[in-house]
Design a protein around this motif. Structure first.
Motif, PDB file in Angstrom:
ATOM      1  N   ALA A 181       5.394 -12.946  -4.207  1.00 12.27           N
ATOM      2  CA  ALA A 181       6.184 -13.132  -5.434  1.00 12.27           C
ATOM      3  C   ALA A 181       5.570 -12.432  -6.645  1.00 12.27           C
ATOM      4  O   ALA A 181       6.262 -11.738  -7.395  1.00 12.27           O
ATOM      5  CB  ALA A 181       6.373 -14.616  -5.725  1.00 12.27           C
ATOM      6  N   THR A 182       4.276 -12.589  -6.859  1.00  8.50           N
ATOM      7  CA  THR A 182       3.629 -11.987  -8.026  1.00  8.50           C
ATOM      8  C   THR A 182       3.636 -10.460  -7.932  1.00  8.50           C
ATOM      9  O   THR A 182       3.944  -9.773  -8.910  1.00  8.50           O
ATOM     10  CB  THR A 182       2.185 -12.502  -8.174  1.00  8.50           C
ATOM     11  N   LEU A 183       3.334  -9.935  -6.757  1.00  7.98           N
ATOM     12  CA  LEU A 183       3.333  -8.479  -6.578  1.00  7.98           C
ATOM     13  C   LEU A 183       4.734  -7.903  -6.756  1.00  7.98           C
ATOM     14  O   LEU A 183       4.905  -6.857  -7.388  1.00  7.98           O
ATOM     15  CB  LEU A 183       2.786  -8.107  -5.206  1.00  7.98           C
ATOM     16  N   ASP A 184       5.747  -8.568  -6.208  1.00 10.45           N
ATOM     17  CA  ASP A 184       7.127  -8.092  -6.349  1.00 10.45           C
ATOM     18  C   ASP A 184       7.553  -8.096  -7.815  1.00 10.45           C
ATOM     19  O   ASP A 184       8.195  -7.152  -8.291  1.00 10.45           O
ATOM     20  CB  ASP A 184       8.082  -8.957  -5.526  1.00 10.45           C
ATOM     21  N   THR A 185       7.200  -9.145  -8.543  1.00  8.80           N
ATOM     22  CA  THR A 185       7.536  -9.224  -9.968  1.00  8.80           C
ATOM     23  C   THR A 185       6.861  -8.098 -10.741  1.00  8.80           C
ATOM     24  O   THR A 185       7.471  -7.462 -11.602  1.00  8.80           O
ATOM     25  CB  THR A 185       7.118 -10.589 -10.543  1.00  8.80           C
ATOM     26  N   TYR A 186       5.596  -7.837 -10.427  1.00 11.52           N
ATOM     27  CA  TYR A 186       4.850  -6.765 -11.084  1.00 11.52           C
ATOM     28  C   TYR A 186       5.513  -5.413 -10.844  1.00 11.52           C
ATOM     29  O   TYR A 186       5.741  -4.634 -11.784  1.00 11.52           O
ATOM     30  CB  TYR A 186       3.407  -6.767 -10.578  1.00 11.52           C
ATOM     31  N   LEU A 187       5.843  -5.116  -9.587  1.00 13.12           N
ATOM     32  CA  LEU A 187       6.470  -3.831  -9.268  1.00 13.12           C
ATOM     33  C   LEU A 187       7.844  -3.699  -9.914  1.00 13.12           C
ATOM     34  O   LEU A 187       8.197  -2.630 -10.426  1.00 13.12           O
ATOM     35  CB  LEU A 187       6.573  -3.661  -7.753  1.00 13.12           C
ATOM     36  N   ASN A 188       8.632  -4.765  -9.923  1.00  8.82           N
ATOM     37  CA  ASN A 188       9.942  -4.726 -10.572  1.00  8.82           C
ATOM     38  C   ASN A 188       9.810  -4.524 -12.081  1.00  8.82           C
ATOM     39  O   ASN A 188      10.621  -3.825 -12.690  1.00  8.82           O
ATOM     40  CB  ASN A 188      10.736  -5.995 -10.264  1.00  8.82           C
ATOM     41  N   SER A 189       8.791  -5.114 -12.686  1.00 10.22           N
ATOM     42  CA  SER A 189       8.567  -4.947 -14.126  1.00 10.22           C
ATOM     43  C   SER A 189       8.195  -3.508 -14.477  1.00 10.22           C
ATOM     44  O   SER A 189       8.658  -2.968 -15.482  1.00 10.22           O
ATOM     45  CB  SER A 189       7.470  -5.896 -14.615  1.00 10.22           C
ATOM     46  N   ILE A 190       7.359  -2.888 -13.651  1.00  7.51           N
ATOM     47  CA  ILE A 190       7.002  -1.478 -13.883  1.00  7.51           C
ATOM     48  C   ILE A 190       8.255  -0.616 -13.799  1.00  7.51           C
ATOM     49  O   ILE A 190       8.501   0.231 -14.656  1.00  7.51           O
ATOM     50  CB  ILE A 190       5.960  -0.993 -12.847  1.00  7.51           C
ATOM     51  N   ALA A 191       9.048  -0.817 -12.761  1.00  2.48           N
ATOM     52  CA  ALA A 191      10.272  -0.022 -12.591  1.00  2.48           C
ATOM     53  C   ALA A 191      11.224  -0.218 -13.764  1.00  2.48           C
ATOM     54  O   ALA A 191      11.788   0.752 -14.285  1.00  2.48           O
ATOM     55  CB  ALA A 191      10.957  -0.397 -11.276  1.00  2.48           C
ATOM     56  N   LYS A 192      11.410  -1.452 -14.200  1.00  3.57           N
ATOM     57  CA  LYS A 192      12.311  -1.747 -15.317  1.00  3.57           C
ATOM     58  C   LYS A 192      11.833  -1.053 -16.590  1.00  3.57           C
ATOM     59  O   LYS A 192      12.636  -0.497 -17.341  1.00  3.57           O
ATOM     60  CB  LYS A 192      12.394  -3.258 -15.540  1.00  3.57           C
ATOM     61  N   ARG A 193      10.530  -1.059 -16.807  1.00  3.13           N
ATOM     62  CA  ARG A 193       9.955  -0.422 -18.009  1.00  3.13           C
ATOM     63  C   ARG A 193      10.316   1.058 -18.075  1.00  3.13           C
ATOM     64  O   ARG A 193      10.533   1.615 -19.136  1.00  3.13           O
ATOM     65  CB  ARG A 193       8.430  -0.612 -17.986  1.00  3.13           C
ATOM     66  N   PHE A 194      10.401   1.709 -16.911  1.00  2.00           N
ATOM     67  CA  PHE A 194      10.709   3.123 -16.868  1.00  2.00           C
ATOM     68  C   PHE A 194      12.174   3.409 -16.517  1.00  2.00           C
ATOM     69  O   PHE A 194      12.557   4.541 -16.274  1.00  2.00           O
ATOM     70  CB  PHE A 194       9.781   3.842 -15.875  1.00  2.00           C
ATOM     71  N   GLY A 195      12.991   2.344 -16.486  1.00  6.58           N
ATOM     72  CA  GLY A 195      14.420   2.518 -16.230  1.00  6.58           C
ATOM     73  C   GLY A 195      14.729   2.984 -14.829  1.00  6.58           C
ATOM     74  O   GLY A 195      15.696   3.705 -14.611  1.00  6.58           O
ATOM     75  N   GLU A 196      13.922   2.587 -13.886  1.00 11.85           N
ATOM     76  CA  GLU A 196      14.081   3.007 -12.506  1.00 11.85           C
ATOM     77  C   GLU A 196      14.303   1.809 -11.595  1.00 11.85           C
ATOM     78  O   GLU A 196      13.881   0.701 -11.914  1.00 11.85           O
ATOM     79  CB  GLU A 196      12.836   3.772 -12.034  1.00 11.85           C
ATOM     80  N   PRO A 197      14.926   2.027 -10.437  1.00  8.00           N
ATOM     81  CA  PRO A 197      15.056   0.941  -9.476  1.00  8.00           C
ATOM     82  C   PRO A 197      13.736   0.740  -8.721  1.00  8.00           C
ATOM     83  O   PRO A 197      12.923   1.658  -8.656  1.00  8.00           O
ATOM     84  CB  PRO A 197      16.140   1.429  -8.506  1.00  8.00           C
ATOM     85  N   ALA A 198      13.543  -0.448  -8.198  1.00  8.40           N
ATOM     86  CA  ALA A 198      12.355  -0.733  -7.393  1.00  8.40           C
ATOM     87  C   ALA A 198      12.772  -1.327  -6.075  1.00  8.40           C
ATOM     88  O   ALA A 198      13.770  -2.046  -6.008  1.00  8.40           O
ATOM     89  CB  ALA A 198      11.433  -1.709  -8.135  1.00  8.40           C
ATOM     90  N   THR A 199      12.012  -1.012  -5.058  1.00  5.54           N
ATOM     91  CA  THR A 199      12.264  -1.568  -3.724  1.00  5.54           C
ATOM     92  C   THR A 199      10.949  -2.080  -3.156  1.00  5.54           C
ATOM     93  O   THR A 199      10.315  -1.394  -2.363  1.00  5.54           O
ATOM     94  CB  THR A 199      12.875  -0.513  -2.788  1.00  5.54           C
ATOM     95  N   PRO A 200      10.481  -3.271  -3.620  1.00  2.45           N
ATOM     96  CA  PRO A 200       9.229  -3.794  -3.056  1.00  2.45           C
ATOM     97  C   PRO A 200       9.384  -4.029  -1.558  1.00  2.45           C
ATOM     98  O   PRO A 200      10.397  -4.550  -1.093  1.00  2.45           O
ATOM     99  CB  PRO A 200       9.017  -5.110  -3.795  1.00  2.45           C
ATOM    100  N   ARG A 201       8.399  -3.599  -0.789  1.00  2.00           N
ATOM    101  CA  ARG A 201       8.388  -3.810   0.663  1.00  2.00           C
ATOM    102  C   ARG A 201       7.087  -4.412   1.080  1.00  2.00           C
ATOM    103  O   ARG A 201       6.080  -4.175   0.601  1.00  2.00           O
ATOM    104  CB  ARG A 201       8.559  -2.498   1.418  1.00  2.00           C
TER     105      ARG A 201
END
Length: 74
Positions: A54-74
């Protein structure tokens, strides 16, 4: 980049390695967690309440959102 929690009295400890690689005009972010959860309550919560990633997925999604990009945590 590597971050570490050195205090083993917190109920959890470990290290997280962040690797960044150019890919298709963007950046692939890979986070490797090498941690230990010694507190049984934290271990239960991680397994049955919020999930191990959960924490890692939130972190990766936050980075992607900051740069206006989609994220696909796996």
């Amino acid at each position: 980049m590597v971050t570490r929690i050195l205090d083993t009295n917190l109920g959890y400890s470990g290290q997280w390695t962040y690797a960044f690689a150019a890919e298709n005009g963007g950046t692939r972010v890979t986070i490797t967690e090498d941690g230990e959860v010694s507190n049984v309550i934290f271990r239960f919560m991680s397994r049955y309440v919020f999930g191990h990633t959960a924490t890692l997925d939130t972190y990766l999604n936050s980075i992607a959102k900051r740069f206006g990009e989609p994220a696909t945590p796996r």
